[in-house]
Design a protein around this motif. Structure first.
Motif: not given
Length: 323
Positions: A33, A35, A51-52, A54-56
């Motif tokens: 993952a 980013a 934010a990161y 939350g995305s993973v």
């Protein structure tokens, strides 16, 4: 490696003045993952991390409790205020806000230095001659938004990374043109550090001193690679020659007969321009010590996320100490 020392999954971050890179380490040196987030898009490092995460979140069945952050900044105590960006934070405060049990924060080039022994032939390319001596100090220098400098010193069966701000050491001109550049920059800035030339803004200053024209570093690099701008080609040659001189100074200072690595975000983009540049000749140009330096190899790091390797090693060491 014991389970307590590894404790997966783990959050790893490599934070520069322009971008912050994140990954989840799910097994030893297995980074998933990945980013890259633009620092300017977030008000704080904590906001970028949230934010990161939350995305993973959907990909992590186990909560992340341990993290390591490599950051382009001195790290001395709990408070960190970035010199190349407006972010500032308390390490303990960030750890608590993220609900982490462990948060290691280190200088990015300290982390990158710890990655060097783990990089294989596919992750580095040798520039010039020389052969590394086993168990000897290793040097590291890398231009990007700023200029990072570090190294590794062997200690028994382990390595000790050097937390250095060597990029801010005074720059020593190597020829008449560099004399003129330093003279102009001294009139504008006072102290002229190596970072003043060996960075993205440094490429712009070199080009401005050479041509009298302002142009962005990305455009200078692109036009140099295209070969349609002699001033841009010359600017990159000056940049690479100056980098060779600074890298050679580091080799002498550390006695880095284990080799010197070139990292950072700029040089890997130069391709053939770097290979045929004055870099290696200037690295070896050390007067009576030239034969000594000529035996030291130089490598360009081509692994896209090398700091993750070092951040992982540092976090593993910290967790091992806790257990």
């Amino acid at each position: 490696m014991n389970d307590a020392a590894f404790a997966c999954p783990r959050l790893l971050a490599d934070v520069g003045g322009t971008n912050a890179r994140f990954a989840v380490e799910t097994a030893p040196l297995q980074f998933e993952a990945v980013a890259v987030l633009a620092c300017a898009d977030y008000p704080s490092l904590g906001a970028a991390i949230q934010a990161y995460l939350g995305s993973v979140a959907a990909r992590c069945s186990t909560p992340i409790r341990h993290a390591a952050i490599a950051i382009a900044n001195p790290v001395d105590g709990d408070q960190v205020a970035m010199t190349n960006h407006h972010w500032s934070f308390s390490i303990a405060g960030l750890r608590d806000a993220l609900g982490l049990a462990t948060l290691a924060v280190v200088n990015d080039f300290t982390a990158l230095a710890m990655a060097l022994p783990q990089l294989g032939p596919a992750q580095r390319v040798q520039v010039g001659g020389g052969a590394a001596q086993a168990g000897r100090p290793i040097g590291l220098v890398g231009p990007g938004t700023g200029l990072g400098v570090s190294g590794l010193v062997p200690a028994g069966g382990a390595w000790i990374p050097l937390a250095s701000e060597g990029g801010h050491a005074s720059f020593a001109p190597g020829d008449v043109f560099e004399d003129a550049v330093v003279s102009q920059l001294r009139a504008r800035f006072g102290h002229v550090s190596a970072e003043r030339l060996l960075s993205g803004p440094g490429i712009e200053l070199i080009h401005e001193c050479l041509s009298g024209k302002a142009l962005g570093a990305a455009d200078i690099t692109r036009r140099a690679l295209d070969g349609d701008c002699p001033d841009c080609v010359r600017s990159i040659d000056v940049f690479c020659g100056a980098l060779g001189s600074v890298a050679g100074n580091l080799a002498l200072t550390l006695g880095a007969t284990g080799g010197v690595f070139i990292g950072g975000g700029i040089v890997p983009r130069l391709g053939a321009l770097f290979e045929r540049s004055p870099f290696r000749a200037r690295f070896e140009d050390k007067g009576r010590l030239s034969p000594y330096v000529a035996r030291i190899p130089t490598w360009l790091i081509i692994e896209p996320y090398p700091a993750f390797f070092g951040a992982s090693a540092i976090l593993t060491g910290q967790l091992a100490e806790q257990h």
